[in-house]
Design an enzyme around this catalytic site. Structure first.
Site, short mmCIF file in Angstrom:
data_model
loop_
_atom_site.label_atom_id
_atom_site.label_comp_id
_atom_site.label_asym_id
_atom_site.label_seq_id
_atom_site.Cartn_x
_atom_site.Cartn_y
_atom_site.Cartn_z
N ARG A 108 -18.57 31.50 -27.75
CA ARG A 108 -18.95 30.72 -26.57
C ARG A 108 -20.30 30.06 -26.81
O ARG A 108 -21.30 30.73 -27.04
CB ARG A 108 -19.04 31.64 -25.34
CG ARG A 108 -17.68 31.92 -24.73
CD ARG A 108 -17.78 32.89 -23.58
NE ARG A 108 -18.72 32.47 -22.53
CZ ARG A 108 -18.84 33.11 -21.38
NH1 ARG A 108 -18.09 34.17 -21.12
NH2 ARG A 108 -19.71 32.69 -20.47
N LYS A 167 -19.11 42.09 -15.92
CA LYS A 167 -18.04 41.86 -14.93
C LYS A 167 -16.66 41.78 -15.61
O LYS A 167 -15.73 42.43 -15.18
CB LYS A 167 -18.28 40.56 -14.15
CG LYS A 167 -19.58 40.52 -13.38
CD LYS A 167 -19.70 39.23 -12.55
CE LYS A 167 -19.82 37.96 -13.37
NZ LYS A 167 -21.09 37.81 -14.12
N ARG A 215 -23.22 39.04 -27.57
CA ARG A 215 -21.86 38.54 -27.34
C ARG A 215 -21.67 37.19 -28.05
O ARG A 215 -20.59 36.91 -28.56
CB ARG A 215 -21.62 38.40 -25.83
CG ARG A 215 -20.21 37.99 -25.46
CD ARG A 215 -19.94 38.19 -23.98
NE ARG A 215 -20.41 37.08 -23.18
CZ ARG A 215 -20.36 37.04 -21.84
NH1 ARG A 215 -19.89 38.06 -21.16
NH2 ARG A 215 -20.79 35.98 -21.19
N ARG A 264 -28.97 30.03 -17.26
CA ARG A 264 -27.90 30.66 -16.47
C ARG A 264 -28.46 31.75 -15.57
O ARG A 264 -28.03 31.88 -14.42
CB ARG A 264 -26.83 31.25 -17.41
CG ARG A 264 -25.95 30.16 -17.99
CD ARG A 264 -25.25 30.61 -19.24
NE ARG A 264 -24.30 31.68 -19.00
CZ ARG A 264 -23.82 32.45 -19.97
NH1 ARG A 264 -24.21 32.28 -21.22
NH2 ARG A 264 -22.94 33.38 -19.69
N ARG A 316 -19.76 32.19 -6.48
CA ARG A 316 -21.06 32.10 -7.13
C ARG A 316 -22.07 31.34 -6.28
O ARG A 316 -23.22 31.19 -6.69
CB ARG A 316 -20.91 31.35 -8.45
CG ARG A 316 -21.04 32.22 -9.71
CD ARG A 316 -20.78 31.31 -10.89
NE ARG A 316 -21.25 31.82 -12.14
CZ ARG A 316 -20.50 32.51 -13.00
NH1 ARG A 316 -19.26 32.82 -12.69
NH2 ARG A 316 -20.98 32.88 -14.15
P1 ADP Z 1 -20.84 34.70 -17.25
O1 ADP Z 1 -20.61 35.67 -16.12
O2 ADP Z 1 -21.06 35.40 -18.55
O3 ADP Z 1 -21.86 33.66 -16.95
P2 ADP Z 1 -18.32 33.28 -16.75
O4 ADP Z 1 -17.21 33.37 -17.72
O5 ADP Z 1 -18.13 33.93 -15.40
O6 ADP Z 1 -19.54 33.87 -17.54
O7 ADP Z 1 -18.70 31.76 -16.47
C1 ADP Z 1 -18.97 30.85 -17.50
C2 ADP Z 1 -19.42 29.51 -16.91
O8 ADP Z 1 -18.33 28.93 -16.16
C3 ADP Z 1 -20.58 29.56 -15.93
O9 ADP Z 1 -21.84 29.58 -16.56
C4 ADP Z 1 -20.33 28.28 -15.10
O10 ADP Z 1 -20.74 27.14 -15.83
C5 ADP Z 1 -18.82 28.22 -15.01
N1 ADP Z 1 -18.31 28.93 -13.80
C6 ADP Z 1 -17.56 30.07 -13.80
N2 ADP Z 1 -17.29 30.45 -12.53
C7 ADP Z 1 -17.89 29.54 -11.71
C8 ADP Z 1 -18.00 29.39 -10.30
N3 ADP Z 1 -17.45 30.28 -9.46
N4 ADP Z 1 -18.70 28.33 -9.81
C9 ADP Z 1 -19.26 27.44 -10.64
N5 ADP Z 1 -19.22 27.53 -11.98
C10 ADP Z 1 -18.54 28.56 -12.52
#
Ligand code: ADP
Length: 197
Positions: free
Chosen positions: A134, A14, A128, A146, A89
């Site tokens: 991270r 994404k 990654r 996750r 999400r």
């Molecule tokens: P990825 O798509 O690789 O999981 P992101 O950078 O989108 O990584 O998100 C990293 C973390 O941030 C998620 O695992 C969650 O803990 C938190 N997070 C991000 N966006 C949201 C959201 N919309 N609602 C709840 N938690 C979120």
């Protein structure tokens, strides 16, 4: 005007695709993951709450990300459109986004769902983790957690957007350029009435 939700499990690509698409269509890229990591880096109260939750691979509270998104929408009233990445999400987040967009006379034009097999996702995230710094990318059981949370809480959004006639599925395997082309082809085919708000 066009407002896109870029959707997919962790590791689907994404963030990578969002960077290309936001440039190509002059959209404001809103990644809740990036916003939360900025809050953590700045050691704000939000960052302090989010830090451990993100490290465990869980979701931060809906109200927290909804407030952050509202703030960004408020700051950009004249934007050409938005590209939402990693948000919504959960179903309550999707409902809140619809309500917020109505307030600005906008709506989601399409939800673009990147489809990638679980084995490939795990391999990409572990890879990654070697360079991203991270914590949530470096540990196999956190990655599994996750993906499990994605299946439980996030995948139901597919029905939510399918029912709204906005769900578009894209094969997320291939080169970065191939996937960008698939996404662009889809965006350019969207009916005008869905792009107008
Ligand atoms: P990825 O798509 O690789 O999981 P992101 O950078 O989108 O990584 O998100 C990293 C973390 O941030 C998620 O695992 C969650 O803990 C938190 N997070 C991000 N966006 C949201 C959201 N919309 N609602 C709840 N938690 C979120």
């Amino acid at each position: 005007m066009i407002n896109l939700v870029l959707f997919g499990p962790p590791g689907a690509g994404k963030g990578t695709q969002a960077a290309f698409l936001s440039r190509a269509y002059k959209l404001i890229h809103l990644s809740t993951g990036d916003i939360l990591r900025e809050e953590i880096a700045a050691d704000t109260p939000i960052g302090q709450t989010a830090k451990d939750i993100i490290c465990r691979g869980e979701l931060v509270p809906d109200s927290m990300v909804i407030d952050l998104i509202q703030e960004k929408l408020d700051k950009n009233p004249r934007a050409n459109g938005f590209l939402f990445d990693g948000f919504p999400r959960t179903v309550p987040q999707a409902e809140a986004l619809d309500t917020l967009l109505i307030h600005y006379g906008r709506s989601v034009s399409a939800m673009l769902s990147l489809e990638v097999e679980k084995e490939e996702l795990i391999a990409r995230l572990m890879n990654r983790g070697t360079t991203s710094g991270r914590d949530d990318d470096s540990n196999h059981s956190i990655i599994e957690n996750r993906i499990e949370i994605y299946n439980q809480k996030t995948a139901p959004l597919i029905s939510y957007y399918r029912n709204a006639g906005k769900y578009e599925s894209i094969n997320g395997t291939g080169t970065i350029e191939e996937i960008t082309s698939r996404l662009k082809a889809l965006i350019e085919k969207l009916p005008q009435d869905r792009k107008s708000r």
